[in-house]
Design a protein around this motif. Sequence first.
Motif, mmCIF file in Angstrom:
data_model
loop_
_atom_site.group_PDB
_atom_site.id
_atom_site.type_symbol
_atom_site.label_atom_id
_atom_site.label_comp_id
_atom_site.label_asym_id
_atom_site.label_seq_id
_atom_site.Cartn_x
_atom_site.Cartn_y
_atom_site.Cartn_z
ATOM 1 N N UNK A 158 0.958 -1.113 -0.311
ATOM 2 C CA UNK A 158 -0.035 -0.270 0.437
ATOM 3 C C UNK A 158 0.512 1.449 0.009
ATOM 4 N N UNK A 159 1.869 1.094 0.930
ATOM 5 C CA UNK A 159 3.159 2.717 0.910
ATOM 6 C C UNK A 159 3.685 2.405 -0.244
ATOM 7 N N UNK A 160 3.851 1.409 -0.955
ATOM 8 C CA UNK A 160 4.586 1.855 -2.249
ATOM 9 C C UNK A 160 3.832 2.598 -3.264
ATOM 10 N N UNK A 161 2.702 2.049 -3.334
ATOM 11 C CA UNK A 161 1.396 2.222 -3.937
ATOM 12 C C UNK A 161 1.451 3.359 -4.382
ATOM 13 N N UNK A 162 1.484 3.990 -2.655
ATOM 14 C CA UNK A 162 0.883 5.291 -2.814
ATOM 15 C C UNK A 162 2.033 6.103 -2.874
ATOM 16 N N UNK A 163 2.925 5.731 -2.954
ATOM 17 C CA UNK A 163 4.028 6.813 -3.254
ATOM 18 C C UNK A 163 4.516 6.453 -4.389
ATOM 19 N N UNK A 164 3.918 6.312 -5.638
ATOM 20 C CA UNK A 164 3.528 6.077 -7.118
ATOM 21 C C UNK A 164 4.448 5.137 -7.616
ATOM 22 N N UNK A 165 4.795 4.222 -6.701
ATOM 23 C CA UNK A 165 5.509 3.183 -7.380
ATOM 24 C C UNK A 165 4.431 2.259 -8.625
ATOM 25 N N UNK A 166 4.533 1.585 -9.399
ATOM 26 C CA UNK A 166 4.195 0.752 -9.985
ATOM 27 C C UNK A 166 4.358 -0.604 -9.556
ATOM 28 N N UNK A 167 3.883 -1.733 -9.281
ATOM 29 C CA UNK A 167 3.779 -2.776 -8.455
ATOM 30 C C UNK A 167 5.155 -3.917 -9.425
ATOM 31 N N UNK A 168 5.510 -3.549 -9.731
ATOM 32 C CA UNK A 168 6.959 -4.548 -10.557
ATOM 33 C C UNK A 168 6.965 -5.403 -10.862
ATOM 34 N N UNK A 169 5.824 -5.891 -10.820
ATOM 35 C CA UNK A 169 5.597 -8.177 -10.667
ATOM 36 C C UNK A 169 4.520 -8.387 -11.793
ATOM 37 N N UNK A 170 3.890 -9.279 -12.185
ATOM 38 C CA UNK A 170 2.972 -9.917 -12.352
ATOM 39 C C UNK A 170 2.182 -10.617 -11.386
ATOM 40 N N UNK A 171 0.836 -11.358 -12.581
ATOM 41 C CA UNK A 171 0.367 -12.470 -11.723
ATOM 42 C C UNK A 171 1.526 -13.733 -11.267
ATOM 43 N N UNK A 172 2.055 -13.868 -12.210
ATOM 44 C CA UNK A 172 3.075 -15.595 -12.353
ATOM 45 C C UNK A 172 3.713 -15.299 -11.078
ATOM 46 N N UNK A 173 3.712 -13.373 -10.775
ATOM 47 C CA UNK A 173 4.352 -13.325 -9.530
ATOM 48 C C UNK A 173 4.097 -14.025 -8.087
ATOM 49 N N UNK A 174 3.235 -14.306 -7.882
ATOM 50 C CA UNK A 174 2.664 -14.095 -6.962
ATOM 51 C C UNK A 174 1.708 -15.764 -6.552
ATOM 52 N N UNK A 175 2.527 -15.938 -5.667
ATOM 53 C CA UNK A 175 2.682 -17.861 -5.813
ATOM 54 C C UNK A 175 2.336 -17.752 -3.480
#
Length: 393
Positions: free
Chosen positions: A214-231
């Motif tokens: 949440x903090x990263x996103x609020x700071x304007x960052x992109x997720x930086x990963x796609x669905x395949x990285x979520x395990x």
Amino acid sequence: AGIRFIGPTPQQIDLMGDKVRARNFVEKAGFPVAPSAIEDDDPATFNARARQVALPLLIKPSAGGGGKGMRIVRDLAVLDAEIERARSEGQRYFGDGRLYVERYIESPRHIEVQVLGDGQGGVVHVFERECSVQRRFQKIVEETPSPALSPELREKICETAAGIARSLDYRNAGTVEFIFGQGGEFYFLEMNTRLQVEHPVTEEITGIDLVHEQLRIAAGETLGYDQRAVQSSGHAIEFRIYAEDAARGYTPTTGPILVLHPPTGDGVRWDSGVLQGGEVTSAFDPMIAKLIIRGADRNDAIRKADKALKDTVLLGCKTNTAFLRRLIAHPAFVSGDVHTGFLDANPQIAAEPELPAETLQVLLAAAAVSTRPMRDIADAVPDLHAAIGGWRN
């Protein structure tokens, strides 16, 4: 002012916070919703249109949440009266008496999906949570993965949630909730545009720190990963520790926290808002802590949970820990065969078991000797000994 809000956009909060508008948005985007009648469409014909939705019916406040104002109707003869009761509760709790009615799915499961979006086109789901064990439409136990889902159904429901978030170009953490039928059908229920109470179970099986995201996103960052990285790996269960008496209709309890010893151990997490020496009052929600358990699989998590609940010590205010131990020992829970009406259908779980006569006698004796009159008698010095004064042999 240089202050950045950690959360979705105001427009997303406003849209998904109105259950009627949210439902219409989801339906127009091509995702499944239950058959319904919405008051806003034509208030003058609302009751008549509600009667055309097949029984049983579920009445909901448009601005509702937490189960407040919801009514199940199985007989059209009481529909008008239940609509007025729901309207009154909606107005009282939310300042909004607007309603909608949808077909009530018998013995449904409540399954929700965690989503993350960066507001820049990046959206992923972080798997589902099973939230079917409830009382008064409010969650008590949440777990992940859901024991009800096959790999195919898991992918389908999780991708539906992610699709809804993509339709919004969603920013930050959110939860898309579904009603899941016994035949595998599911319908959009609502979207909570915030981090949920039960988010720790998702963190435990994925290793993703949702608050950090949440903090990263609020700071304007992109997720930086796609669905395949979520395990995911293992199984996690969260227990809401309530100051309440399950045997008395889940009535909230109050009192001082004289002693508090949270459980510890491998795979045991304790998130709490109270401390020893504090007090539980009626001014706040009765949930005082969350116990999160991580295991290699569901059976391992249940085993660890039973020990952790047994090891939890909170004196001075009655809690639901003993009730939770009875719940997770029930064969239906062990097998994962639960639904949102499970506790209503099994009231014996909430009932306090009768104490053996010998145990009861010991407890009564202990209580008796702890009273002031009994202590005065026990501590009194016999007259003969008192007459000796300070004399020593």
